[in-house]
Design a protein around this motif. Structure first.
Motif, PDB file in Angstrom:
ATOM      1  N   LEU A 146     -11.217 -11.282 -22.995  1.00 26.26           N
ATOM      2  CA  LEU A 146     -10.915  -9.921 -23.456  1.00 26.26           C
ATOM      3  C   LEU A 146     -10.955  -9.846 -24.976  1.00 26.26           C
ATOM      4  O   LEU A 146     -11.515  -8.888 -25.554  1.00 26.26           O
ATOM      5  N   GLU A 147     -10.384 -10.849 -25.629  1.00 23.29           N
ATOM      6  CA  GLU A 147     -10.387 -10.864 -27.093  1.00 23.29           C
ATOM      7  C   GLU A 147     -11.813 -10.905 -27.636  1.00 23.29           C
ATOM      8  O   GLU A 147     -12.145 -10.232 -28.620  1.00 23.29           O
ATOM      9  N   PHE A 183     -14.623  -9.787 -26.134  1.00 22.22           N
ATOM     10  CA  PHE A 183     -15.344  -8.531 -25.924  1.00 22.22           C
ATOM     11  C   PHE A 183     -14.796  -7.409 -26.804  1.00 22.22           C
ATOM     12  O   PHE A 183     -15.551  -6.533 -27.224  1.00 22.22           O
ATOM     13  N   ARG A 184     -13.493  -7.445 -27.081  1.00 18.88           N
ATOM     14  CA  ARG A 184     -12.958  -6.467 -28.020  1.00 18.88           C
ATOM     15  C   ARG A 184     -13.500  -6.697 -29.426  1.00 18.88           C
ATOM     16  O   ARG A 184     -13.793  -5.752 -30.151  1.00 18.88           O
ATOM     17  N   ASP A 188     -16.701  -5.079 -29.743  1.00 16.94           N
ATOM     18  CA  ASP A 188     -16.672  -3.645 -29.442  1.00 16.94           C
ATOM     19  C   ASP A 188     -17.452  -3.349 -28.170  1.00 16.94           C
ATOM     20  O   ASP A 188     -18.094  -2.316 -28.040  1.00 16.94           O
ATOM     21  N   LYS A 198     -16.959  -2.145 -24.956  1.00 16.86           N
ATOM     22  CA  LYS A 198     -15.927  -1.457 -24.185  1.00 16.86           C
ATOM     23  C   LYS A 198     -16.172  -1.557 -22.684  1.00 16.86           C
ATOM     24  O   LYS A 198     -15.221  -1.491 -21.901  1.00 16.86           O
ATOM     25  N   GLU A 203     -14.716  -4.841 -21.866  1.00 19.63           N
ATOM     26  CA  GLU A 203     -13.273  -4.729 -22.101  1.00 19.63           C
ATOM     27  C   GLU A 203     -12.592  -4.094 -20.890  1.00 19.63           C
ATOM     28  O   GLU A 203     -11.552  -4.583 -20.414  1.00 19.63           O
TER      29      GLU A 203
END
Length: 740
Positions: free
Chosen positions: A675-676, A678-679, A682, A684, A687
């Motif tokens: 998750l970190e 893909f965040r 950016d 989404k 995410e």
């Protein structure tokens, strides 16, 4: 003879210089006669009239208090007015200022494109508020934009206003400055409403502004008239097109709500064709009103197929969209008119400054100045720094003018330059998103084509987000104009972006065009590439048979070319498709063959890709330890090559294995790390996917509150990008007992 006051009419009859009435000096009508009549002031006795000689009786006639001239010039307002609540509220607030002690005129410039309803808005408010202006309402069409092309002379307007306010024609001075001064004097201290409609410039309006008085002046214009705003403290109010709901309401007001409710989808589509322009909506409604049996769906179908769509937006009873737009176009400078025509070739919906410069074959500075003129004329709207939006029907008109006025060679050159600009910029931006992609030999651009330099991954993603619809339409435009190299290369350059955003349908559309373009060119390498990408897309879309058919053709094409890396990529895709089909053993075979080819080419990046697929296949076959080992090796190879996205993908796959093995803490750790990643990218789409999976992990561990909170965040992210997984996320949230 003593009286409390002497009426001005009487003193004129006596040849006396009268006092000012309403601040206007009244000269004696008989200056050639030597009469010694005088008015003198006697202390405590009022005014005294001394007459040298009087023949007959002297009569004093006091002018009735209600005998003054009060103009009521407002035209009738239209029926079926809808929307504009914000603008009506703003006008009401400005009107209140004239009641609350304003000592100078309150001026508002209502601007907007042709046919947007500026005059209708002004009159709708003015009719309802007329009683607030007891000294009258003035109205004039200044003919700033008209068939004659000649704006109304300010002197003519002033004469009309003065006469409406009760000044006899023989008392109106001939000089424009004197007329304006008299107008200011007459209107001093009066509560008037003055609508100056269809102004062409601030200069046309300035002499028509009242003096120090609580007067509301509404100026409507297709131009923004910055001179009035800067020099006369005017308030600017731009009237935009109607919303979709307001557009449908307007149609319903004109043709009857029952017809709209009978065909809601067609009403929605008709509103879209009209793009919220009230004039266009009224013309379509008139067509439907005149043919009561004509279904909305039939009109929509006609709009979709007609070659010259603006022909549909004309009527014997209303000025057509084409005609009213032509008056604004005719007022442009030659260079700005040319830019407007070239923008008609842009596929929309928004045009950036560099894109306009590429179409214009001019520098950024020159183009910026011309765009400012177009914006001031309300032929386009600036929506953000260096980005502009052109109304759909205005773009249609601009394209028509280009076909009429520009040579085919000039049009071809403009389109080619625009596509060159997009392609060069997209190639550079794509490199930031996917630096490990094999480069392609880009079609050489025409001279002096601009390019937007994106400095990093974030800037690249921002540029793609802004231009994604333009790029999608540009691929279609290139194919339509048989610029096949531009078509497939633009599709290639947008491939990573559409993948990372999860916009697979659009990705599929562009790659279908890329395949056709490569076939038209006879470019086998490009055909193989397009087939391979289409196989990836249909695997994402859970259409495995389509994916397999494209992959098998691509594999044959790469074999014919002797391209080992191309074959390895297709084999990896075949492995992923067979995993989706539940054919784990077949998938394992394809992934191992891909791994072998990558290792032969010493391609560690490709090796990581194959190990990622092997991780899933071996886990499905029950060999979890080797699957996790493959996953860790893939993460190491990705890290060595600087590939972050791939690490996130493998971590997500390893988390599934940990969950299957009931190693919950390790599963959550892998998911959070993914998750970190893909965040940070950016991304989404991914995410939202990870938030869904983390929510499932919390739920399986008996933590429903954390699961709900995580899923709510996932739903919000999915809604933001209109993710195809939104429905599944919402359903899982409902299952947990909270669908809010």
């Amino acid at each position: 003879m003593v009286c409390s006051s002497i009426p001005a009419a009487t003193t004129r009859l006596m040849g006396v210089e009268p006092v000012e009435q309403d601040g206007v000096p009244r000269p004696a009508p008989y200056p050639d006669r030597d009469v010694s009549n005088r008015i003198s002031k006697g202390a405590g006795f009022g005014s005294i009239l001394q007459a040298g000689s009087i023949n007959g009786a002297v009569h004093f006639h006091q002018t009735p208090a209600d005998g003054r001239s009060v103009p009521r010039q407002l035209p009738s307002s239209v029926t079926g007015f809808v929307g504009r609540k914000t603008e009506l509220t703003a006008l009401a607030a400005l009107g209140n200022r004239t009641r609350n002690g304003a000592e100078t005129p309150v001026i508002v410039v209502v601007d907007g494109p042709a046919g947007v309803g500026k005059t209708t808005l002004a009159l709708q408010w003015a009719r309802k508020s007329a009683a607030d202006f007891p000294d009258g309402q003035l109205f004039v069409d200044l003919l700033g934009f008209s068939p004659e092309g000649v704006p109304m002379a300010t002197e003519v307007v002033l004469r009309g206003f003065l006469e409406a306010l009760g000044i006899p024609a023989h008392r109106i001075p001939p000089d424009i400055q004197a007329k304006a001064a008299l107008f200011r004097t007459i209107t001093a201290r009066k509560r008037l409403l003055c609508i100056l409609d269809n102004a062409v410039s601030a200069e046309q309006v300035r002499h028509l502004l009242p003096g120090d008085a609580p007067v509301l002046v509404i100026v409507t214009s297709r131009r923004k008239l910055p001179g009035l705003i800067i020099e006369n403290s005017a308030v600017s109010m731009t009237v935009n097109v109607l919303s979709a709901d307001e557009s449908i309401d307007l149609i319903a007001e004109r043709i009857g709500r029952d017809r709209v409710e009978k065909e809601p989808a067609s009403a929605q589509r008709l509103a879209e064709w009209c793009a919220g322009l009230p004039l266009a909506l009224c013309i379509m409604a008139a067509r439907l009103s005149l043919r009561a049996q004509y279904e909305l769906s039939a009109l929509v179908a006609e709009l979709a197929t007609v070659r010259r769509r603006l022909d549909m937006f004309s009527s014997r009873y209303l000025r057509s969209v084409r005609i009213v737009t032509s008056w604004s176009y005719a007022a442009l400078s030659p260079d700005s008119a040319r830019l407007f025509r070239m923008i008609g070739l842009h596929p929309g919906p928004e045009v950036s400054l560099p894109a306009a410069a590429s179409l214009n074959a001019r520098s950024l500075g020159e183009t910026r100045e011309q765009l400012a003129e177009l914006e001031e004329a309300n032929l386009l709207e600036q929506v953000s720094p260096e980005r502009y939006r052109v109304h759909t029907l205005l773009r249609e008109y601009a394209a028509e003018r280009a076909l009429e006025e520009d040579t085919p060679e000039a049009i071809d050159d403009a389109v080619r330059r625009f596509l060159d600009f997009l392609l060069r910029t997209a190639i550079g931006a794509d490199h930031h998103l996917h630096p490990h992609r094999d480069p392609i030999e880009v079609v050489p651009p025409l001279p002096d084509v601009p390019v937007v330099a994106t400095g990093n991954r974030d800037e690249a993603m921002t540029w793609f987000d802004q231009e994604s619809l333009v790029l999608l339409n540009a691929v279609r435009l290139a194919a339509h104009r048989t610029l096949w190299q531009h078509a497939w290369q633009l599709a290639w350059a947008t491939s990573t972006y559409f993948d990372r955003r999860g916009r697979w349908r659009e990705w599929a559309d562009t790659q279908a065009i890329a395949l056709r373009a490569s076939e038209e060119l006879g470019d086998v390498q490009a055909q193989a590439r397009a087939r391979r990408i289409l196989a990836n897309i249909y695997e994402h879309l859970d259409q495995p048979q389509l994916s397999l058919s494209h992959a098998e053709v691509a594999l044959d094409l790469f074999r014919s070319l002797g391209d080992s890396v191309g074959q390895a990529r297709v084999l990896r895709t075949l492995g992923a498709v067979h995993i989706r089909l539940g054919h784990s053993r077949i998938a394992l075979g394809y992934a191992e063959r891909a791994l072998s080819l990558y290792r032969e080419q010493d391609d560690s990046y490709g090796e990581a890709h194959s190990l990622s697929v092997l991780c899933i296949a071996r886990s499905a076959l029950g060999d979890h330890d080797l699957a996790l080992e493959n996953g860790n090796t893939a993460i190491r190879l990705y890290a060595e090559s600087g590939e972050v996205y791939g690490q996130g993908t493998v971590l997500r796959r390893m988390a599934r294995i940990y969950r299957h093995l009931h190693r919950s803490d390790e599963a959550l750790d892998a998911q959070r790390r993914a998750l970190e990643i893909f965040r940070s990218l950016d991304n989404k789409f991914m995410e939202a996917v990870l938030l869904e999976e983390i929510g499932e992990s919390y739920a399986s561990q008996g933590e429903p509150d954390r699961a709900r909170a995580t899923l709510r965040t996932g739903v919000a992210v999915a809604r933001e990008i209109n993710s195809p997984n939104l429905g599944a996320l919402e359903a899982k949230l409902v299952e947990l007992g909270n669908g809010q």
